[in-house]
Write a protein that holds these residues in place. Structure first.
Motif: not given
Length: 214
Positions: A64-74, A147-155
């Motif tokens: 996960f984090w190797t593919t989503q590492g560009h987003v800090v909270h992910l 996040a795997w399915y494209g939903f980012d809950l960050w707020s």
């Protein structure tokens, strides 16, 4: 039969009784020790399953984090899950080590001390850590899954709500434990944390100890 012959006969009889008692004790101990080994197997299997689970979590987290590492909270979520997986493996390895080092040929008192060390680890370290982490680990797990399915809950709102829920969970655990201790159920809390396998092993040693004292 004169007095000396009677004394000799009594000595021979005493020796035979001592040998018989020693043989009975050995047979009883061997049977109970085998029961102790069997009783600890579910605990061992549970730790093996926990190691597998921890390894799976680490693999998923790294992927996960190797593919989503560009987003800090992910990235942080992935690293937290990876750390949790490492912790699961470390805790399981510690339990397996404590079980493996039990010397079944040692005196009962020594085995009781070894089981007491295992109980102390499960009750004083593993149980409280798992209880606290369980109140929070669902947050990065949920975040990562969506996040795997494209939903980012960050707020900020969701973050504060999630952390508040975790803190409420911790407070609930503390209140329940405090209430049970006040109600005289401290031993029940410890037994539940120790697990049925360890309780059965302790009961077996108590049986051997009583038999040796008879």
């Amino acid at each position: 039969m004169d007095l000396d012959d009677m004394k000799l006969a009594w000595q021979v009889l005493d020796q035979r009784l001592d040998r018989q008692h020693a043989l009975n004790l050995q047979l009883f101990r061997e049977g109970r020790m085998e029961k102790l080994r069997r009783g600890l197997r579910p605990l061992v299997w549970g730790q093996v399953a926990q190691i597998v689970l921890g390894s799976v979590l680490i693999g998923l987290a790294v992927a996960f984090w190797t593919t989503q590492g560009h987003v800090v909270h992910l990235l942080v979520c992935g690293l937290l899950i990876q750390l949790y997986g490492v912790l699961l493996i470390a805790f399981a390895a510690r339990i397996l080590y404590l079980v493996q080092r039990i010397d079944h040929a040692a005196p009962v008192l020594l085995i009781q001390r070894q089981l007491a060390e295992l109980r102390a680890w499960r009750v004083k370290v593993e149980a409280p850590v798992n209880a606290i982490l369980g109140c929070f680990v669902w947050i990065p797990v949920l975040w990562m899954n969506l996040a795997w399915y494209g939903f980012d809950l960050w707020s900020p709102g969701f973050f504060y709500w999630a952390m508040g829920s975790g803190l409420v969970g911790v407070a609930a655990v503390v209140v329940v434990v405090w209430w049970m201790r006040r109600a005289g159920m401290a031993r029940k809390i410890e037994d539940n944390a120790a697990g049925r396998s360890l309780q059965k092993a302790e009961a077996v040693l108590d049986e051997i100890s009583r038999f040796e004292q008879e």
